[in-house]
Design an enzyme around this catalytic site. Structure first.
Site, mmCIF file in Angstrom:
data_model
loop_
_atom_site.group_PDB
_atom_site.id
_atom_site.type_symbol
_atom_site.label_atom_id
_atom_site.label_comp_id
_atom_site.label_asym_id
_atom_site.label_seq_id
_atom_site.Cartn_x
_atom_site.Cartn_y
_atom_site.Cartn_z
ATOM 1 N N GLU A 175 0.877 -1.264 -0.092
ATOM 2 C CA GLU A 175 0.059 0.024 -0.094
ATOM 3 C C GLU A 175 0.888 1.228 0.038
ATOM 4 O OE1 GLU A 175 -3.134 0.016 2.790
ATOM 5 O OE2 GLU A 175 -3.508 2.183 2.750
ATOM 6 N N GLY B 40 3.417 31.767 -10.515
ATOM 7 C CA GLY B 40 2.976 32.835 -10.082
ATOM 8 C C GLY B 40 1.366 32.619 -9.803
#
Ligand SMILES: Cc1cc2nc3c(=O)[nH]c(=O)nc-3n(C[C@H](O)[C@H](O)[C@H](O)COP(=O)(O)OP(=O)(O)OC[C@H]3O[C@@H](n4cnc5c(N)ncnc54)[C@H](O)[C@@H]3O)c2cc1C
Length: 390
Positions: A255, A352
């Protein structure tokens, strides 16, 4: 698009068949599922139809033997499929749990009858699988679970609740961790395979939880009140009663590796997207990539990604040999998910303001990444597991 910094790198386990599989998986995710992303995010869960389509293409249960409807491959095939899903930006299908975990439990521990009954339908996408350990009172301390299963004749009566269950809103088949011996801790846990039916007395699905990310994948609460499950549905048969904790501990390294596969793919995608953006966007009269800081950030992220890829591949090779130990898997989960969050965050900065808008995939990747440090055992628990062997 190739990943900057990974050109020429080949996974040590990769064979031509993996390339064919990658191509098929990529085409499926990009052409069949991703075009529906906005709608799937809105509805908060995947389309059942997409599970069935994935099943038809042979993308479910790649590591399950062909006699049970699977692909007859191994974990490397699951890793390739999951990698492509992440690279494609497909986040609706809970394949990491369905294929990476649930089919694995059934294959590893199921009786012959259980395998024949459930695996073909999981591999065809007719059934959607989930696994439930976490409870509202706590997820880290698995030994302390309180959902109880009391034997009455040929059945168990299950009472309790689970939360944060991936695929839980749609799941048809649930591997459920229960206490079959209330007086014991680890040695009182069993795994019951539950066929979930909305009309079954004593079973209720709770909310499909609203999350900060992974909006197209369902995460639900499940409630049980004297819900009747045949004793024959004990994973591994009645003789496997009270061995659930051992079964969980055996499967958790895989997992954690599944989580690591997603983490590295996300890092690769973030570096690809940010590099492409830095080449086309200009500031102060030159491309962003012409500014030294942007180059330094991309260089660091590409380096972290490559080192992560190599570590992941080492773990995959160990897992393939049956030698992936708990501490190494915990190191992988810790290092790769911390790396994912850091790399995605730094790559987002290169965009940005656009990086903060959901029109740009990097924004969604940022929100999706955060949970990787939480589920599959939190990263604090990973450090505990690592420290134990030091
Ligand atoms: C989107 C999502 C999907 C999930 N999918 C599944 C699923 O399919 N099946 C499933 O069973 N669960 C699932 N989970 C649950 C997840 O595994 C748990 O949230 C996780 O194990 C932590 O449990 P908790 O939330 O109860 O936190 P708690 O156990 O209450 O921990 C809270 C905080 O305390 C810290 N902490 C706890 N114990 C220690 C310790 N000994 N030392 C130091 N720090 C400690 C933790 O690291 C954490 O920071 C999912 C969760 C999310 C958010």
């Amino acid at each position: 698009m190739s990943t900057p910094g990974l050109d020429g790198y080949a996974e040590p386990w990769r064979k031509p068949e993996h390339d064919d599989l990658a191509e098929m998986a990529r085409t499926f995710f990009l052409k069949e599922v991703v075009p529906h992303a906005a709608r799937l995010e809105q509805q908060g869960h995947p389309d059942r139809e997409h599970y069935r389509k994935a099943g038809e293409l042979g993308l479910l249960g790649l590591s399950i033997p062909e006699e049970y409807g699977g692909g007859g491959g191994d974990f490397t095939h699951e890793a390739v499929m999951l990698h492509e899903q992440q690279l494609a930006g497909e986040g609706s299908l809970g394949l990491a749990v369905h294929s990476g975990i649930v089919t694995g439990y059934l294959n590893a521990y199921g009786t012959e009858e259980q395998k024949r009954r459930w695996l073909p339908k999981l591999c065809s996408g007719e059934l959607i699988g989930a696994i439930a350990m976490t409870e509202p009172d706590g997820g880290s301390d698995v030994q302390a679970i309180r959902t109880r299963a009391v034997r009455t004749g040929e059945d168990f009566l299950v009472t309790g609740s689970k939360t944060f269950i991936t695929n839980g809103y749609l799941a048809d088949l649930l591997v459920l961790a229960v206490k079959t011996d209330q007086s014991a801790k680890a040695h009182g846990i069993s795994l019951l395979v539950c066929e979930l039916d909305e009309d079954a007395p004593g079973f209720r699905r709770g909310r499909n939880l609203e999350k900060i990310g992974l909006h197209a994948n369902d995460t639900a609460e499940l409630f049980f009140d004297e819900f009747r499950v045949p004793a024959a549905n004990l994973l591994g048969g009645v003789e496997a009663e009270n061995t659930g904790f051992y079964q969980l501990m055996q499967q958790l390294p895989q997992e954690r590796l599944v989580i690591g596969v997603g983490a590295v793919a996300a890092m690769q995608r973030a570096v690809e997207l940010a590099t492409a953006y830095a080449k086309e966007r200009t500031a102060f009269g030159k491309p962003l990539v012409g500014h030294q800081n942007t180059r330094m950030v991309l260089a660091e992220c590409a380096t972290r990604t490559r080192a992560s890829r190599v570590f992941l591949d080492d773990c995959i090779v160990r897992h393939h040999r049956g030698e992936l130990d708990v501490a190494t898997a915990a190191m992988a989960k810790l290092y790769l998910t911390e790396g994912q969050c850091e790399v995605v965050d730094r790559c987002l900065q290169i965009f940005g303001g656009y990086g903060y808008t959901t029109e740009y995939p990097i924004a969604r990747m940022y929100a999706d990444a955060r949970v990787q440090k939480i589920y599959g055992g939190t990263n604090e628990i990973m450090k505990e597991l690592i420290a134990r062997v030091l």
